[in-house]
Write an enzyme that holds these catalytic residues in place. Sequence first.
Site, PDB file in Angstrom:
ATOM      1  N   GLY A 200      -1.313   3.606   6.230  1.00 42.42           N
ATOM      2  CA  GLY A 200      -2.591   4.296   6.158  1.00 42.42           C
ATOM      3  C   GLY A 200      -3.749   3.358   6.421  1.00 42.42           C
ATOM      4  O   GLY A 200      -3.569   2.172   6.656  1.00 42.42           O
TER       5      GLY A 200
ATOM      6  N   GLU B 249       0.625   1.024  12.238  1.00 39.36           N
ATOM      7  CA  GLU B 249       1.300   0.290  11.171  1.00 39.36           C
ATOM      8  C   GLU B 249       2.820   0.373  11.206  1.00 39.36           C
ATOM      9  O   GLU B 249       3.482  -0.457  10.598  1.00 39.36           O
ATOM     10  CB  GLU B 249       0.774   0.747   9.810  1.00 39.36           C
ATOM     11  CG  GLU B 249      -0.687   0.378   9.636  1.00 39.36           C
ATOM     12  CD  GLU B 249      -1.178   0.494   8.212  1.00 39.36           C
ATOM     13  OE1 GLU B 249      -0.429   0.951   7.338  1.00 39.36           O
ATOM     14  OE2 GLU B 249      -2.344   0.123   7.995  1.00 39.36           O
TER      15      GLU B 249
ATOM     16  N   SER C  98     -10.343   7.455  -7.675  1.00 35.94           N
ATOM     17  CA  SER C  98     -10.700   6.492  -8.717  1.00 35.94           C
ATOM     18  C   SER C  98     -11.311   5.224  -8.118  1.00 35.94           C
ATOM     19  O   SER C  98     -10.800   4.670  -7.140  1.00 35.94           O
ATOM     20  CB  SER C  98      -9.468   6.120  -9.536  1.00 35.94           C
ATOM     21  OG  SER C  98      -9.759   5.042 -10.395  1.00 35.94           O
TER      22      SER C  98
ATOM     23  N   GLU D 233       6.385  -6.177   7.379  1.00 35.52           N
ATOM     24  CA  GLU D 233       7.679  -5.523   7.544  1.00 35.52           C
ATOM     25  C   GLU D 233       7.492  -4.014   7.451  1.00 35.52           C
ATOM     26  O   GLU D 233       6.638  -3.532   6.701  1.00 35.52           O
ATOM     27  CB  GLU D 233       8.605  -5.994   6.414  1.00 35.52           C
ATOM     28  CG  GLU D 233       9.971  -5.427   6.402  1.00 35.52           C
ATOM     29  CD  GLU D 233      10.796  -5.939   5.213  1.00 35.52           C
ATOM     30  OE1 GLU D 233      11.969  -5.533   5.146  1.00 35.52           O
ATOM     31  OE2 GLU D 233      10.300  -6.708   4.376  1.00 35.52           O
TER      32      GLU D 233
ATOM     33  N   GLU E 116      -3.099   5.718  12.531  1.00 37.26           N
ATOM     34  CA  GLU E 116      -2.662   4.765  11.511  1.00 37.26           C
ATOM     35  C   GLU E 116      -1.139   4.673  11.435  1.00 37.26           C
ATOM     36  O   GLU E 116      -0.589   3.589  11.264  1.00 37.26           O
ATOM     37  CB  GLU E 116      -3.252   5.127  10.142  1.00 37.26           C
ATOM     38  CG  GLU E 116      -4.717   4.791   9.989  1.00 37.26           C
ATOM     39  CD  GLU E 116      -5.023   3.297   9.958  1.00 37.26           C
ATOM     40  OE1 GLU E 116      -4.096   2.466   9.791  1.00 37.26           O
ATOM     41  OE2 GLU E 116      -6.203   2.946  10.106  1.00 37.26           O
TER      42      GLU E 116
END
Length: 151
Positions: A49, A69, A86, A118, A65
């Site tokens: 992400g 990734e 949060s 990885e 994303e």
Amino acid sequence: MQHPWYFIKSVLKIIFRHPITGVTIIACLPDDKIVLIRRSDTKNWGLPGGIIDWGENLSTALERELFEETGLKLVSIERLVGVYTSFERDPRIHSISILVEVKAQGRLITRDPKEVLEVRAFKKADLPFGNYSHDNEEQLRDYLKGGTFMR
């Protein structure tokens, strides 16, 4: 005396004024395995992400994303798992994470070793709990419970 990080966060709050919005991805492969990345900065496991770019919509950010990734292609967006708001969820800055389950396919590739060390797929029973970046373990556990969460 207060911790220096408290001061830094306070300054960032003034500069940015609003949380940064990003996506976090539960990428499910055709064999039902879930894809995790080992982050370069923390060396911990995490979910793929990142930040939604200016002018980008949610589905485009998920697709970009995921590919950046993991090397995977997004096949379909399955469901909204949760929204995580949060202030403490990411130690770097106040960010909002939109957690989405997707179906993905392709070959796992570590495309940028400066960001990802990885990429690996795990059976649900074999997920390596106990060593995740940010609040990704909470997000993954929420996903496994089913439902939709707001935290």
